[in-house]
Design a protein around this motif. Structure first.
Motif, PDB file in Angstrom:
ATOM      1  N   ALA A 156       1.483   7.086  -0.065  1.00  0.00           N
ATOM      2  CA  ALA A 156       2.240   8.258  -0.514  1.00  0.00           C
ATOM      3  C   ALA A 156       1.319   9.265  -1.208  1.00  0.00           C
ATOM      4  O   ALA A 156       1.427  10.474  -0.979  1.00  0.00           O
ATOM      5  CB  ALA A 156       3.359   7.829  -1.452  1.00  0.00           C
ATOM      6  N   MET A 157       0.397   8.777  -2.032  1.00  0.00           N
ATOM      7  CA  MET A 157      -0.537   9.680  -2.704  1.00  0.00           C
ATOM      8  C   MET A 157      -1.427  10.400  -1.685  1.00  0.00           C
ATOM      9  O   MET A 157      -1.661  11.609  -1.795  1.00  0.00           O
ATOM     10  CB  MET A 157      -1.411   8.909  -3.686  1.00  0.00           C
ATOM     11  CG  MET A 157      -2.333   9.802  -4.485  1.00  0.00           C
ATOM     12  SD  MET A 157      -3.505   8.906  -5.491  1.00  0.00           S
ATOM     13  CE  MET A 157      -4.573   8.236  -4.234  1.00  0.00           C
ATOM     14  N   LEU A 158      -1.910   9.669  -0.682  1.00  0.00           N
ATOM     15  CA  LEU A 158      -2.733  10.300   0.351  1.00  0.00           C
ATOM     16  C   LEU A 158      -1.937  11.325   1.157  1.00  0.00           C
ATOM     17  O   LEU A 158      -2.468  12.381   1.521  1.00  0.00           O
ATOM     18  CB  LEU A 158      -3.322   9.237   1.272  1.00  0.00           C
ATOM     19  CG  LEU A 158      -4.397   8.340   0.651  1.00  0.00           C
ATOM     20  CD1 LEU A 158      -4.785   7.232   1.624  1.00  0.00           C
ATOM     21  CD2 LEU A 158      -5.605   9.156   0.227  1.00  0.00           C
ATOM     22  N   VAL A 208      -4.150  14.340 -15.812  1.00  0.00           N
ATOM     23  CA  VAL A 208      -3.813  12.951 -15.530  1.00  0.00           C
ATOM     24  C   VAL A 208      -4.499  11.994 -16.501  1.00  0.00           C
ATOM     25  O   VAL A 208      -4.085  10.842 -16.632  1.00  0.00           O
ATOM     26  CB  VAL A 208      -4.176  12.619 -14.064  1.00  0.00           C
ATOM     27  CG1 VAL A 208      -4.055  11.152 -13.755  1.00  0.00           C
ATOM     28  CG2 VAL A 208      -3.303  13.413 -13.125  1.00  0.00           C
ATOM     29  N   ILE A 262      -6.529  18.925 -12.462  1.00  0.00           N
ATOM     30  CA  ILE A 262      -5.702  17.755 -12.151  1.00  0.00           C
ATOM     31  C   ILE A 262      -6.202  16.537 -12.920  1.00  0.00           C
ATOM     32  O   ILE A 262      -5.406  15.802 -13.523  1.00  0.00           O
ATOM     33  CB  ILE A 262      -5.692  17.486 -10.634  1.00  0.00           C
ATOM     34  CG1 ILE A 262      -4.906  18.583  -9.909  1.00  0.00           C
ATOM     35  CG2 ILE A 262      -5.091  16.110 -10.326  1.00  0.00           C
ATOM     36  CD1 ILE A 262      -5.018  18.535  -8.409  1.00  0.00           C
ATOM     37  N   THR A 263      -7.505  16.300 -12.920  1.00  0.00           N
ATOM     38  CA  THR A 263      -8.036  15.135 -13.623  1.00  0.00           C
ATOM     39  C   THR A 263      -7.823  15.237 -15.131  1.00  0.00           C
ATOM     40  O   THR A 263      -7.576  14.226 -15.791  1.00  0.00           O
ATOM     41  CB  THR A 263      -9.525  14.918 -13.320  1.00  0.00           C
ATOM     42  OG1 THR A 263     -10.251  16.103 -13.639  1.00  0.00           O
ATOM     43  CG2 THR A 263      -9.739  14.562 -11.863  1.00  0.00           C
ATOM     44  N   ILE A 276       0.636  13.113   0.053  1.00  0.00           N
ATOM     45  CA  ILE A 276       0.819  14.293  -0.804  1.00  0.00           C
ATOM     46  C   ILE A 276      -0.474  15.091  -0.883  1.00  0.00           C
ATOM     47  O   ILE A 276      -0.464  16.332  -0.793  1.00  0.00           O
ATOM     48  CB  ILE A 276       1.300  13.861  -2.207  1.00  0.00           C
ATOM     49  CG1 ILE A 276       2.725  13.317  -2.123  1.00  0.00           C
ATOM     50  CG2 ILE A 276       1.228  15.021  -3.197  1.00  0.00           C
ATOM     51  CD1 ILE A 276       3.206  12.634  -3.385  1.00  0.00           C
ATOM     52  N   PHE A 277      -1.600  14.398  -1.043  1.00  0.00           N
ATOM     53  CA  PHE A 277      -2.899  15.068  -1.099  1.00  0.00           C
ATOM     54  C   PHE A 277      -3.159  15.842   0.201  1.00  0.00           C
ATOM     55  O   PHE A 277      -3.568  17.001   0.169  1.00  0.00           O
ATOM     56  CB  PHE A 277      -4.011  14.038  -1.327  1.00  0.00           C
ATOM     57  CG  PHE A 277      -5.342  14.635  -1.617  1.00  0.00           C
ATOM     58  CD1 PHE A 277      -5.695  14.967  -2.909  1.00  0.00           C
ATOM     59  CD2 PHE A 277      -6.255  14.865  -0.599  1.00  0.00           C
ATOM     60  CE1 PHE A 277      -6.928  15.525  -3.189  1.00  0.00           C
ATOM     61  CE2 PHE A 277      -7.484  15.428  -0.860  1.00  0.00           C
ATOM     62  CZ  PHE A 277      -7.829  15.754  -2.168  1.00  0.00           C
ATOM     63  N   GLY A 290       2.271   3.035  -2.413  1.00  0.00           N
ATOM     64  CA  GLY A 290       1.883   4.030  -3.414  1.00  0.00           C
ATOM     65  C   GLY A 290       0.638   4.791  -3.020  1.00  0.00           C
ATOM     66  O   GLY A 290       0.563   6.025  -3.145  1.00  0.00           O
ATOM     67  N   VAL A 291      -0.345   4.076  -2.507  1.00  0.00           N
ATOM     68  CA  VAL A 291      -1.594   4.719  -2.081  1.00  0.00           C
ATOM     69  C   VAL A 291      -1.337   5.619  -0.879  1.00  0.00           C
ATOM     70  O   VAL A 291      -1.844   6.750  -0.816  1.00  0.00           O
ATOM     71  CB  VAL A 291      -2.666   3.654  -1.748  1.00  0.00           C
ATOM     72  CG1 VAL A 291      -3.908   4.290  -1.157  1.00  0.00           C
ATOM     73  CG2 VAL A 291      -3.011   2.852  -2.983  1.00  0.00           C
ATOM     74  N   TYR A 316       0.802  -1.219   0.000  1.00  0.00           N
ATOM     75  CA  TYR A 316       0.000   0.000   0.000  1.00  0.00           C
ATOM     76  C   TYR A 316       0.838   1.273   0.000  1.00  0.00           C
ATOM     77  O   TYR A 316       0.308   2.360   0.203  1.00  0.00           O
ATOM     78  CB  TYR A 316      -0.935   0.023   1.215  1.00  0.00           C
ATOM     79  CG  TYR A 316      -1.900  -1.133   1.247  1.00  0.00           C
ATOM     80  CD1 TYR A 316      -2.943  -1.200   0.338  1.00  0.00           C
ATOM     81  CD2 TYR A 316      -1.743  -2.163   2.167  1.00  0.00           C
ATOM     82  CE1 TYR A 316      -3.829  -2.263   0.348  1.00  0.00           C
ATOM     83  CE2 TYR A 316      -2.622  -3.233   2.190  1.00  0.00           C
ATOM     84  CZ  TYR A 316      -3.666  -3.275   1.277  1.00  0.00           C
ATOM     85  OH  TYR A 316      -4.535  -4.326   1.284  1.00  0.00           O
TER      86      TYR A 316
END
Length: 129
Positions: A13-15, A42, A38-39, A17-18, A10-11, A8
């Protein structure tokens, strides 16, 4: 703990950063305009990543994906500027992508060139085009 981080990471790390940007830039980061931006930024990466996942699951890889996506985008943009209708320009860009994929597939499947070498060669060709 290590297995959880590996699975987990990657998830998480993304959370992180968010959360960092949401806390430090609350007036701009969580606005609808920014999230739409952003969307949109991406979306291209998501399409390429999804298709590359299929290729990698099959045990191969393709180095020319980025160059092929850029070439198809340039074809579409040039045709838009020249006044082509949107469906025709998009169809032409998709046709360019299909032809590039067929070239890669032919070189790997029928000629017998290693995927690394074949896609490296087409990467150079597509970037130049």
């Amino acid at each position: 703990m290590t297995a959880t981080l590996r699975r987990y990471g990657g998830v998480l790390a993304m959370l992180a950063i968010f959360a960092f940007f949401a806390l430090n830039l609350p007036e701009t980061f969580l606005t609808a305009r920014n999230l739409i931006n952003i969307t949109q930024q991406v979306s291209m990466l998501a399409v390429v990543a999804a298709t590359m996942t299929v290729v990698m699951v099959m045990g191969d890889f393709d180095l020319s994906v980025g160059a092929m996506a850029s070439l198809a985008g340039v074809v579409a943009a040039v045709l838009f500027v020249q006044g082509w209708p949107v469906p025709m320009a998009v169809a032409a860009a998709l046709a360019v992508g299909l032809i590039g994929g067929l070239i890669n597939g032919f070189m790997v499947s029928f000629v017998g060139i290693l995927p690394f070498v074949a896609t490296l060669a087409t990467l150079t060709i597509f970037s130049g085009a």
